[in-house]
Every structure is written in structure tokens, then in C-alpha cells.
Write a protein that holds these residues in place. Structure first.
Motif, short mmCIF file in Angstrom:
data_model
loop_
_atom_site.label_atom_id
_atom_site.label_comp_id
_atom_site.label_asym_id
_atom_site.label_seq_id
_atom_site.Cartn_x
_atom_site.Cartn_y
_atom_site.Cartn_z
N MET A 1 0.84 -1.20 0.00
CA MET A 1 0.00 0.00 0.00
C MET A 1 0.87 1.25 0.00
N GLU A 2 0.51 2.22 -0.82
CA GLU A 2 1.20 3.50 -0.86
C GLU A 2 0.21 4.62 -0.55
N LEU A 3 0.67 5.58 0.23
CA LEU A 3 -0.19 6.70 0.61
C LEU A 3 -0.09 7.81 -0.42
N SER A 4 -1.21 8.44 -0.71
CA SER A 4 -1.18 9.62 -1.57
C SER A 4 -0.52 10.77 -0.82
N ASP A 5 -0.22 11.83 -1.55
CA ASP A 5 0.44 12.97 -0.91
C ASP A 5 -0.44 13.55 0.20
N PHE A 6 -1.75 13.67 -0.08
CA PHE A 6 -2.64 14.24 0.92
C PHE A 6 -2.73 13.33 2.15
N ALA A 7 -2.89 12.02 1.91
CA ALA A 7 -2.98 11.07 3.02
C ALA A 7 -1.68 11.05 3.82
N GLY A 8 -0.55 11.17 3.12
CA GLY A 8 0.73 11.21 3.82
C GLY A 8 0.87 12.43 4.70
N GLY A 116 1.20 -0.65 9.50
CA GLY A 116 1.01 -2.05 9.14
C GLY A 116 0.55 -2.22 7.70
N LEU A 117 -0.34 -1.35 7.24
CA LEU A 117 -0.82 -1.44 5.86
C LEU A 117 0.30 -1.15 4.86
N VAL A 118 1.11 -0.16 5.16
CA VAL A 118 2.24 0.17 4.28
C VAL A 118 3.21 -1.01 4.20
N TRP A 123 -4.89 -7.79 8.62
CA TRP A 123 -5.62 -6.98 9.59
C TRP A 123 -5.23 -7.27 11.03
N VAL A 124 -4.84 -8.50 11.36
CA VAL A 124 -4.51 -8.82 12.76
C VAL A 124 -3.28 -8.05 13.25
N PRO A 125 -2.13 -8.15 12.57
CA PRO A 125 -0.98 -7.35 13.03
C PRO A 125 -1.21 -5.84 12.92
N CYS A 126 -2.06 -5.41 12.00
CA CYS A 126 -2.36 -3.98 11.90
C CYS A 126 -3.04 -3.49 13.17
N ILE A 127 -4.00 -4.26 13.66
CA ILE A 127 -4.68 -3.88 14.90
C ILE A 127 -3.70 -3.94 16.08
N LEU A 128 -2.83 -4.95 16.10
CA LEU A 128 -1.84 -5.05 17.16
C LEU A 128 -0.92 -3.83 17.17
N LEU A 170 -9.22 0.17 8.81
CA LEU A 170 -9.10 -0.98 7.90
C LEU A 170 -10.32 -1.10 6.99
N GLY A 171 -11.51 -0.82 7.56
CA GLY A 171 -12.72 -0.89 6.76
C GLY A 171 -12.73 0.15 5.65
N PHE A 172 -12.39 1.38 5.97
CA PHE A 172 -12.34 2.43 4.96
C PHE A 172 -11.26 2.13 3.91
N ASN A 173 -10.12 1.63 4.37
CA ASN A 173 -9.04 1.33 3.43
C ASN A 173 -9.45 0.24 2.44
N HIS A 174 -10.29 -0.69 2.88
CA HIS A 174 -10.76 -1.76 1.99
C HIS A 174 -11.48 -1.19 0.78
N PHE A 175 -12.11 -0.04 0.95
CA PHE A 175 -12.82 0.61 -0.14
C PHE A 175 -12.01 1.78 -0.73
N ASP A 176 -10.70 1.78 -0.45
CA ASP A 176 -9.79 2.81 -0.97
C ASP A 176 -10.16 4.22 -0.52
N LEU A 177 -10.75 4.33 0.66
CA LEU A 177 -11.08 5.64 1.24
C LEU A 177 -10.09 5.90 2.39
N VAL A 178 -8.85 6.16 2.02
CA VAL A 178 -7.78 6.21 3.02
C VAL A 178 -7.90 7.44 3.91
N TRP A 179 -7.88 8.63 3.32
CA TRP A 179 -7.88 9.83 4.17
C TRP A 179 -9.20 9.98 4.90
N GLN A 180 -10.30 9.54 4.29
CA GLN A 180 -11.58 9.58 4.99
C GLN A 180 -11.55 8.65 6.21
#
Length: 271
Positions: A1-8, A116-118, A123-128, A170-180
Motif C-alpha cells: 500500500m502507498e499513501l497519496s500525498d494528501f494522506a501522507g 502495518g498497511l504500508v 488486519w490482525v498485526p495492523c490492529i496489534l 481498515l474498513g475504509f481502506n478496503h474501499f480505498d477511502l484512506v484519508w476519509q
């Protein structure tokens, strides 16, 4: 996963917000404990950077972010300087510490999840990582101050909000809504923490166990003094004043009631 400039950019804004608030809270705690300048700076830095250090050490992806980006140390120093120069006490200080701590849970849970996403983790280690990032600083601060970490006694105010915040991200990221997702998750954690604090005792799962009550609350109950766990310093002052003003007979009665309650609580905990 890569973050957009705004999300970064939003990521760094959220994480810097967490660093600033945690350093201010940690520095003020050290100030109230009459630490010297070295101890003051140490507690402020530990409070604000430990969660990120632990997270980055687990990821083993080069040096920790706080060492490669001077913005973290600069922000932590600013937070410590605020605590050193601005006098916060009484209800103002208690409210600031309470709400600053729960705001940092949300922003750092988002930061840990994104790390974790990057790293392309599931999802398990991301929550951890979210929980570690959100609670690591306060846990290390409590350990250094020789206190039982709030992580073990106030999970409903720390761990659960971090898990919920991470799940939302994680739920928003699944739908590519990162910054939201970053914004929604950062806001959801403190809202959940406040809701649980004010209404959680209505549900047995979130109810505060009596064995977790701090000493000032137990003594306050025995002395007939109202205390509030959200305002420990103010509550401690009220209990101290009550102890000073109590007669010998009142003290003996309070001690008897305190010991009875202590034995009863410990017996329930072992049952």
C-alpha cells in the motif's frame, strides 16, 4: 500500500498531534512530581515517542521514524516546553490530561494501522500495531514512574478504543477511502472512550471492577468524600484535607471501613 500525498500529509499531522499532546501531558506529570530538568525531559520524551519506537522496532524496517525525522523530536520538545512554562492545575489540568490522553489514542491507532498497511500486513498485526502505538507511551511512562500501567486497569479507555479505531481505518481502506478513514478513525476512538467512561458501567463487560479503584477513591469512600477518577489530583487534595480535618474517632471509623472494604474486594477478586 502507498499513501497519496494528501494522506501522507494527514498522517504526519495526526501523529505530530499525538506527539505534542503526549509530551505535554508527560511533562506536566513530571512537573507535578517535582522532577529536575533531566527527569522532566525524559518523561516528556518517553510519553510521546515510546509507542512509535516499539512499533518501529517490531516492524524492523530501518531506524525508528523519530530518529530519521527531526520533526518528532522537535514536536516533543515543544510539548515539553509548553508543560514546563504553562501552569495547569486543578480541574483545568485534569480535564486537559483526560481528553488529551484519549485524543492521542485515536491519532496513534491510525498511525499504527497505516504503518502495518504500508508494510503489507494483514488486519490482525495492523490492529496489534495500532494498540501498541496508542498505548506504548503511557505504559512506559507509568512503568518509569513505578505505577501500575493504566493499560492493565483501564482497558476500556485505551485498548478497546484503539481496536475500534483500527478496525474503522481498515474498513475504509478496503474501499480505498484512506484519508476519509484516517479522519473517521481518529475521531471515533475518543468518542467511544468518552461514551464508555460516562455510560460504560451500565454494561457488565465495561463495568469498572472495584479492585481497580485507586487508593484516594477507597479512602474517600471511607471518609465520606466524593472522588472522581477523571480528576485524581483534585480528588487526592479533597481526601488529604478530609484526613487532616478528621477527629481520631472519625479516622478510626474510616480505617475500619476501609479495611473491611479492602478485604471484601480482595475476597471477591479471588472467588
Amino acid at each position: 500500500m502507498e499513501l497519496s500525498d494528501f494522506a501522507g500529509d494527514l498522517y504526519f499531522v495526526l501523529e505530530y498531534t499525538g506527539v505534542l499532546l503526549a509530551a505535554t501531558v508527560g511533562g506536566t506529570v513530571a512537573k507535578r512530581m517535582n522532577f529536575d530538568i533531566v527527569g522532566f525531559a525524559f518523561i516528556a520524551l518517553i510519553s510521546s515517542l515510546s509507542g512509535g519506537f516499539i512499533r518501529d522496532a517490531i516492524l524492523n524496517d530501518g531506524p525508528a521514524a523519530a530518529l530519521t525525522n527531526p520533526g518528532y523530536l522537535i514536536t516533543a520538545t515543544i510539548g515539553g516546553a509548553i508543560a514546563y512554562t504553562v501552569t495547569l492545575k486543578g480541574r483545568l489540568w485534569e480535564n486537559f490530561r483526560f481528553y488529551a490522553d484519549i485524543v492521542t489514542i485515536g491519532v496513534w491507532a491510525v498511525a499504527g494501522t497505516l504503518k502495518g498497511l504500508v508494510a503489507d500486513l494483514n488486519w490482525v498485526p495492523c490492529i496489534l500495531l495500532a494498540v501498541i502505538t496508542a498505548t506504548g507511551g503511557t505504559a512506559m511512562r507509568d512503568i518509569v514512574l513505578r505505577q501500575v500501567p493504566a493499560l492493565f486497569t483501564s482497558q476500556k479507555m485505551t485498548v478497546f478504543p484503539a481496536i475500534i479505531s483500527s478496525a474503522i481505518m481498515l474498513g475504509f481502506n478496503h474501499f480505498d477511502l484512506v484519508w476519509q478513514g484516517m479522519l473517521a478513525a481518529a475521531v471515533a476512538a475518543p468518542i467511544f472512550a468518552v461514551a464508555v467512561y460516562f455510560g460504560g458501567d451500565r454494561f457488565s463487560f465495561f463495568a469498572t471492577k472495584e479492585i481497580e479503584r485507586p487508593l484516594e477513591e477507597k479512602l474517600g469512600y471511607a471518609l465520606g468524600v466524593k472522588t472522581d477518577i477523571r480528576h485524581p489530583v483534585e480528588s487526592g487534595e479533597h481526601v488529604t484535607q478530609a484526613l487532616e480535618e478528621a477527629t481520631d474517632d472519625q479516622l478510626l471509623g474510616a480505617i475500619r471501613l476501609y479495611l473491611q472494604n479492602e478485604v471484601r474486594e480482595r475476597s471477591k477478586a479471588k472467588a
